[in-house]
Design a protein around this motif. Structure first.
Motif, PDB file in Angstrom:
ATOM      1  N   SER A  52      17.929  28.822  -1.152  1.00 16.14           N
ATOM      2  CA  SER A  52      16.715  28.880  -0.804  1.00 16.14           C
ATOM      3  C   SER A  52      15.935  27.740  -1.735  1.00 16.14           C
ATOM      4  CB  SER A  52      16.210  30.246  -1.133  1.00 16.14           C
ATOM      5  OG  SER A  52      14.739  30.326  -1.314  1.00 16.14           O
ATOM      6  N   ASP A  53      14.889  27.397  -1.218  1.00 17.86           N
ATOM      7  CA  ASP A  53      14.221  26.323  -2.105  1.00 17.86           C
ATOM      8  C   ASP A  53      13.251  27.144  -2.815  1.00 17.86           C
ATOM      9  OD1 ASP A  53      12.243  26.865  -0.320  1.00 17.86           O
ATOM     10  OD2 ASP A  53      12.450  25.379   1.067  1.00 17.86           O
ATOM     11  N   ASP A  54      12.844  28.326  -2.666  1.00 16.41           N
ATOM     12  CA  ASP A  54      12.026  29.005  -3.519  1.00 16.41           C
ATOM     13  C   ASP A  54      12.606  29.231  -5.039  1.00 16.41           C
ATOM     14  OD1 ASP A  54      11.301  29.727  -0.786  1.00 16.41           O
ATOM     15  OD2 ASP A  54      10.308  31.465  -1.389  1.00 16.41           O
ATOM     16  N   ARG A  92      12.885  38.165   3.966  1.00 18.11           N
ATOM     17  CA  ARG A  92      13.908  36.915   3.715  1.00 18.11           C
ATOM     18  C   ARG A  92      15.416  37.227   4.123  1.00 18.11           C
ATOM     19  NH1 ARG A  92      12.905  32.894   0.165  1.00 18.11           N
ATOM     20  NH2 ARG A  92      11.481  33.926  -1.220  1.00 18.11           N
ATOM     21  N   LYS A  95       5.142  30.517  -3.717  1.00 15.98           N
ATOM     22  CA  LYS A  95       4.883  29.007  -3.871  1.00 15.98           C
ATOM     23  C   LYS A  95       3.476  28.890  -4.127  1.00 15.98           C
ATOM     24  CE  LYS A  95       8.666  26.599  -1.882  1.00 15.98           C
ATOM     25  NZ  LYS A  95       9.060  26.007  -0.571  1.00 15.98           N
TER      26      LYS A  95
HETATM   27 MG    MG Z   1      11.705  28.667   1.108  1.00 13.30          MG
END
Ligand code: MG
Ligand code: WAQ
Length: 294
Positions: free
Chosen positions: A189-191, A165, A49
């Motif tokens: 996941s927000d990735d 992760r 990110k």
């Molecule tokens: Mg994340």
């Protein structure tokens, strides 16, 4: 790590502006704190990110010895696309006792993204139960022993899954599943680059769901489903504050179909309830090594 003496919670949080970039935490003996902090800093600075502008580290002596739990068993479900993975996630959640309404609500929350913690939902009615809806409930004060971490890394390597992760998510999901009153968890996941999510439940284990979102998508989040809505604040306290250490791992399985997963559970419970049987909606509290959080 010996006893509960000299054990520390080490937490890292990295942000840019007020946007969350990455976070990590664990429970460590005094001698491992230095190495852990260095690893967390490296992790925060090299995140997909982008670089953070703030990095916070907190090292805190555990207020009491951690409760010891086993990790959930792991498997990966065969999926073809986001729609397929989401359909299978919904099926698993339903079989863990979560209502259609609560499942729909969770998916809506997760597609909006941007929560720091997890939504806590009544597994029956789907009502939001956490006091702060913007933040959600944070599972914290958790870790894995050195020995269990070694075994976990060896077992995950065999399936080419040894990534921080996966290890972090499994430890988190194992603590969540150990809580009294938890029916299941859904995680995406927000990735933008990480497209594997999971459903975890005491009776199902940790079921990985590849391709649950499109690459580049900003959706993501977690939902915890409870069967004890009236005890929501006690549950949140357990998730946020009670130190829990994974001291043992369970099976790290292969890529399987939904049918295979069902067969596995039927095999595991000879003569017992079919956890994934069509009519069974109450399998959630049927098993699990030592339910905690009372
Ligand atoms: Mg994340
Ligand atoms: N407690 C509660 N919710 C959390 C926490 C926490 N400690 N940390 C993150 N969340 C929520 C928050 O809403 C995030 O947006 C969301 O979860 C996703 O967090 O087996 O990478 O750290 O291949 O992006 C799972 C699959 C990966 C791993 C999960 O989550 C595998 C992941 P992320």
């Amino acid at each position: 790590m010996k006893g509960g003496k000299g054990l520390y919670s080490v937490r890292m949080r990295a942000e840019r502006g007020h946007a969350h970039i990455s976070g990590a935490e664990g429970i460590f003996g005094e001698n491992d704190i230095g190495e852990t902090v260095l690893a967390y800093v490296a992790r925060a600075l090299h995140h997909s990110k982008g670089a953070p502008d703030t990095l916070e580290l907190k090292v805190e002596l555990l207020p009491r010895p951690p409760a010891l739990i086993s990790a959930l068993p792991v498997c990966t479900l065969k999926t073809t696309c986001p729609a397929d993975a989401k359909r299978k996630a919904a099926l698993l959640l339903a079989r863990a006792g979560v209502s259609e309404r609560a499942i729909g609500k969770a998916f809506r929350i997760l597609s909006a993204g941007r929560m720091r913690g997890a939504a806590l939902l009544d597994a029956a009615g789907g009502e939001r139960l956490e006091p702060d809806r913007k933040r959600g409930v944070r599972a914290s004060m958790l870790g894995i022993s050195r020995g269990a971490m070694k075994s976990l890394e060896a077992a995950l390597s065999e399936k080419k899954l040894d990534h921080p992760r996966v290890k972090d998510a499994l430890v988190l999901a194992s603590k969540v599943a150990s809580a009294d009153g938890i029916a299941a968890e859904l995680c995406i996941s927000d990735d933008p680059d990480y497209t594997t999510g999971y459903v975890a439940a005491p009776a199902l284990g940790y079921v990985r769901l590849p391709r649950i979102k499109k690459k580049g998508s900003l959706e993501g989040g977690r939902a915890f489903f409870t069967t004890k809505a009236s005890a929501a604040s006690r549950l949140a306290r357990y998730l946020e504050e009670t130190p829990v250490l994974v001291g043992k791992i369970s099976e790290i399985g292969d890529i399987i179909t939904l049918h295979g997963l069902q067969a596995r559970h039927n095999h595991r419970k000879p003569g017992g309830k079919k956890i994934l049987g069509k009519k069974d909606r109450t399998g959630r509290a049927a098993s699990g090594p030592g339910r905690l959080g009372r």
